[in-house]
Design a protein around this motif. Structure first.
Motif, mmCIF file in Angstrom:
data_model
loop_
_atom_site.group_PDB
_atom_site.id
_atom_site.type_symbol
_atom_site.label_atom_id
_atom_site.label_comp_id
_atom_site.label_asym_id
_atom_site.label_seq_id
_atom_site.Cartn_x
_atom_site.Cartn_y
_atom_site.Cartn_z
ATOM 1 N N VAL A 1 0.879 -1.163 0.000
ATOM 2 C CA VAL A 1 0.000 0.000 0.000
ATOM 3 C C VAL A 1 0.915 1.211 0.000
ATOM 4 C CG1 VAL A 1 -1.781 1.268 1.239
ATOM 5 C CG2 VAL A 1 -1.792 -1.242 1.266
ATOM 6 N N THR A 2 0.780 2.040 -1.015
ATOM 7 C CA THR A 2 1.680 3.167 -1.185
ATOM 8 C C THR A 2 0.924 4.474 -1.029
ATOM 9 O OG1 THR A 2 3.013 1.882 -2.745
ATOM 10 C CG2 THR A 2 3.349 4.256 -2.719
ATOM 11 N N GLN A 3 1.406 5.314 -0.139
ATOM 12 C CA GLN A 3 0.834 6.646 0.033
ATOM 13 C C GLN A 3 1.758 7.646 -0.648
ATOM 14 O OE1 GLN A 3 -0.666 5.499 4.463
ATOM 15 N NE2 GLN A 3 -0.911 7.628 3.903
ATOM 16 N N SER A 4 1.153 8.577 -1.353
ATOM 17 C CA SER A 4 1.923 9.417 -2.278
ATOM 18 C C SER A 4 2.933 10.307 -1.588
ATOM 19 C CB SER A 4 0.962 10.269 -3.105
ATOM 20 O OG SER A 4 0.118 11.018 -2.239
ATOM 21 N N SER A 5 2.610 10.818 -0.419
ATOM 22 C CA SER A 5 3.517 11.748 0.243
ATOM 23 C C SER A 5 3.753 11.312 1.677
ATOM 24 C CB SER A 5 2.921 13.155 0.255
ATOM 25 O OG SER A 5 2.599 13.572 -1.058
ATOM 26 N N ARG A 6 4.997 11.265 2.097
ATOM 27 C CA ARG A 6 5.287 10.925 3.491
ATOM 28 C C ARG A 6 5.121 12.140 4.402
ATOM 29 N NH1 ARG A 6 8.310 6.482 4.841
ATOM 30 N NH2 ARG A 6 7.666 7.055 6.931
ATOM 31 N N TYR A 7 5.499 13.312 3.876
ATOM 32 C CA TYR A 7 5.431 14.541 4.672
ATOM 33 C C TYR A 7 4.876 15.666 3.806
ATOM 34 C CZ TYR A 7 8.663 11.957 7.640
ATOM 35 O OH TYR A 7 9.251 10.995 8.426
ATOM 36 N N LEU A 8 3.917 16.399 4.360
ATOM 37 C CA LEU A 8 3.392 17.571 3.670
ATOM 38 C C LEU A 8 3.258 18.715 4.669
ATOM 39 C CD1 LEU A 8 1.246 14.981 2.863
ATOM 40 C CD2 LEU A 8 0.736 16.606 1.086
ATOM 41 N N VAL A 9 3.524 19.920 4.187
ATOM 42 C CA VAL A 9 3.271 21.120 4.968
ATOM 43 C C VAL A 9 2.381 22.029 4.132
ATOM 44 C CG1 VAL A 9 4.253 23.104 6.145
ATOM 45 C CG2 VAL A 9 5.502 20.931 6.124
ATOM 46 N N LYS A 10 1.231 22.376 4.673
ATOM 47 C CA LYS A 10 0.258 23.199 3.953
ATOM 48 C C LYS A 10 -0.154 24.378 4.822
ATOM 49 C CE LYS A 10 -0.049 20.502 0.360
ATOM 50 N NZ LYS A 10 0.358 20.976 -1.006
ATOM 51 N N ARG A 11 -0.765 25.352 4.172
ATOM 52 C CA ARG A 11 -1.261 26.522 4.903
ATOM 53 C C ARG A 11 -2.765 26.399 5.101
ATOM 54 N NH1 ARG A 11 2.474 29.878 6.097
ATOM 55 N NH2 ARG A 11 4.351 30.086 4.834
ATOM 56 N N THR A 12 -3.245 27.020 6.149
ATOM 57 C CA THR A 12 -4.679 27.044 6.434
ATOM 58 C C THR A 12 -5.447 27.512 5.212
ATOM 59 O OG1 THR A 12 -4.238 27.522 8.762
ATOM 60 C CG2 THR A 12 -6.445 27.984 7.957
ATOM 61 N N GLY A 13 -6.502 26.758 4.879
ATOM 62 C CA GLY A 13 -7.341 27.118 3.743
ATOM 63 C C GLY A 13 -6.960 26.447 2.441
ATOM 64 N N GLU A 14 -5.771 25.852 2.380
ATOM 65 C CA GLU A 14 -5.357 25.186 1.154
ATOM 66 C C GLU A 14 -6.130 23.884 0.975
ATOM 67 O OE1 GLU A 14 -0.805 25.495 1.667
ATOM 68 O OE2 GLU A 14 -1.139 25.440 -0.500
ATOM 69 N N LYS A 15 -6.249 23.458 -0.271
ATOM 70 C CA LYS A 15 -6.849 22.158 -0.588
ATOM 71 C C LYS A 15 -5.730 21.119 -0.596
ATOM 72 C CE LYS A 15 -10.291 20.170 -3.718
ATOM 73 N NZ LYS A 15 -11.194 20.455 -4.861
ATOM 74 N N ARG B 1 -7.045 2.725 -6.208
ATOM 75 C CA ARG B 1 -6.695 4.064 -5.750
ATOM 76 C C ARG B 1 -7.806 4.671 -4.889
ATOM 77 N NH1 ARG B 1 -2.838 7.493 -7.943
ATOM 78 N NH2 ARG B 1 -2.604 5.986 -9.628
ATOM 79 N N PHE B 2 -7.407 5.230 -3.751
ATOM 80 C CA PHE B 2 -8.367 5.837 -2.825
ATOM 81 C C PHE B 2 -7.765 7.147 -2.353
ATOM 82 C CE2 PHE B 2 -12.014 6.122 -0.460
ATOM 83 C CZ PHE B 2 -11.959 5.830 0.903
ATOM 84 N N SER B 3 -8.434 8.244 -2.666
ATOM 85 C CA SER B 3 -7.889 9.567 -2.367
ATOM 86 C C SER B 3 -8.657 10.225 -1.233
ATOM 87 C CB SER B 3 -7.965 10.460 -3.614
ATOM 88 O OG SER B 3 -7.236 9.882 -4.686
ATOM 89 N N LEU B 4 -7.929 10.910 -0.385
ATOM 90 C CA LEU B 4 -8.507 11.691 0.710
ATOM 91 C C LEU B 4 -8.304 13.160 0.387
ATOM 92 C CD1 LEU B 4 -9.771 11.626 3.622
ATOM 93 C CD2 LEU B 4 -7.421 11.843 4.451
ATOM 94 N N ILE B 5 -9.364 13.937 0.515
ATOM 95 C CA ILE B 5 -9.316 15.349 0.148
ATOM 96 C C ILE B 5 -9.702 16.202 1.341
ATOM 97 C CG2 ILE B 5 -10.202 17.104 -1.441
ATOM 98 C CD1 ILE B 5 -11.039 14.310 -3.062
ATOM 99 N N LEU B 6 -8.868 17.175 1.630
ATOM 100 C CA LEU B 6 -9.203 18.194 2.623
ATOM 101 C C LEU B 6 -9.518 19.449 1.828
ATOM 102 C CD1 LEU B 6 -7.168 16.093 3.952
ATOM 103 C CD2 LEU B 6 -6.715 17.891 5.620
ATOM 104 N N ARG C 1 2.352 12.331 6.938
ATOM 105 C CA ARG C 1 2.292 13.273 8.057
ATOM 106 C C ARG C 1 2.019 14.664 7.510
ATOM 107 N NH1 ARG C 1 2.960 13.142 13.177
ATOM 108 N NH2 ARG C 1 3.909 11.071 13.212
ATOM 109 N N LEU C 2 0.860 15.189 7.858
ATOM 110 C CA LEU C 2 0.427 16.498 7.375
ATOM 111 C C LEU C 2 0.548 17.522 8.482
ATOM 112 C CD1 LEU C 2 -1.029 18.385 5.314
ATOM 113 C CD2 LEU C 2 -3.186 17.573 6.290
ATOM 114 N N THR C 3 1.197 18.621 8.169
ATOM 115 C CA THR C 3 1.249 19.767 9.076
ATOM 116 C C THR C 3 0.551 20.933 8.396
ATOM 117 O OG1 THR C 3 3.366 19.039 9.991
ATOM 118 C CG2 THR C 3 2.738 21.341 10.354
ATOM 119 N N VAL C 4 -0.429 21.516 9.096
ATOM 120 C CA VAL C 4 -1.155 22.672 8.568
ATOM 121 C C VAL C 4 -0.773 23.892 9.407
ATOM 122 C CG1 VAL C 4 -3.392 23.641 7.966
ATOM 123 C CG2 VAL C 4 -3.043 21.165 7.843
#
Lengths: 114, 113
Positions: A4-18, A73-78, A110-113
């Motif tokens: 099972v492969t997840q596309s990104s191990r680490y992401l940093v996003k800003r509030t309000g981003e998709k 494929r199964f995608s999660l969307i914020l 791991r997502l950091t917002v």
């Protein structure tokens, strides 16, 4: 070896981003899951999918949506990321809907917002 | 609805010590019980499972667990731990609906060399 492969191990996003988190499995499994893992809370189910184009809400679906156009494929969307969505996100798959089936997990995103 | 309780959030042991991690669940029909393990930097993986038959089940890496119906427990055991057993352990009984699992909060096990 199953994978099972997840596309990104680490992401940093800003509030309000998709945010898109993608998960691909190579085992031809029918069921796929998205969990979030937070210290002291274990795993909490966000959404799961029994099969292609099918989805059901888990325990904490608010602020999330999912897409399953292809079996693998199964995608999660914020739609609009918020700081309280900072977390570790785990994707899992399982062969058909059975109570004794083993879940196979990805390594997590791991997502950091900010 | 089912719930699950893992009694210890952090456990520190020396190598060769015996291990027992507690897990209690609320009864909710057919009993299906799992222990998963997450080694540092790795994905969660199945350690062992119980769904019928012999209440003492054996898993990978020398782990075993005993289902005690009268106590609603499914405790994880290992007679002699190794440094490589350092990991987080999750108890996960089957939930009431849609064959979902109910996850415990996890126990972080640290083995001192």
């Amino acid at each position: 070896d199953v994978k099972v492969t997840q596309s990104s191990r680490y992401l940093v996003k800003r509030t309000g981003e998709k945010v898109f988190l993608e998960c691909v499995q190579d085992m031809d499994h029918e069921n796929m899951f998205w969990y979030r893992q937070d210290p002291g809370l274990g795993l909490r189910l966000i959404y799961f999918s029994y099969d292609v184009k099918m989805k059901e809400k888990g325990d904490i679906p608010e602020g999330y949506s999912v897409s399953r156009e292809k079996k693998e494929r199964f995608s999660l969307i914020l739609e609009s990321a918020s700081t309280n969505q900072t977390s570790m996100y785990l994707c899992a798959s399982r062969r058909r809907q059975t109570s004794t089936g083993e879940l196979f997990f990805g390594e997590g995103s791991r997502l950091t917002v900010l | 609805a089912q719930s699950v309780s893992q009694h210890n959030h952090h456990v520190i042991l020396s190598e060769a010590a015996s291990l027992e991690l507690g897990c209690n669940y609320s009864y909710g029909g057919t009993v299906n019980l799992f222990w998963y393990v997450q080694y540092p930097g790795q994905h969660l993986q199945l350690l062992l499972k119980y769904f019928s038959g012999d209440p003492l089940v054996k898993g990978i890496k020398g782990f075993e667990a005993e289902f005690i119906k009268s106590k609603f427990s499914f405790n994880l055991r290992k007679p002699s731990v190794q440094w490589s057993d350092t990991a987080e352990y999750f108890c996960a009984p089957r939930g009431d609906s849609n064959y979902q699992l109910i996850w415990g909060a996890g126990t972080k096990l640290i083995i001192k060399p």
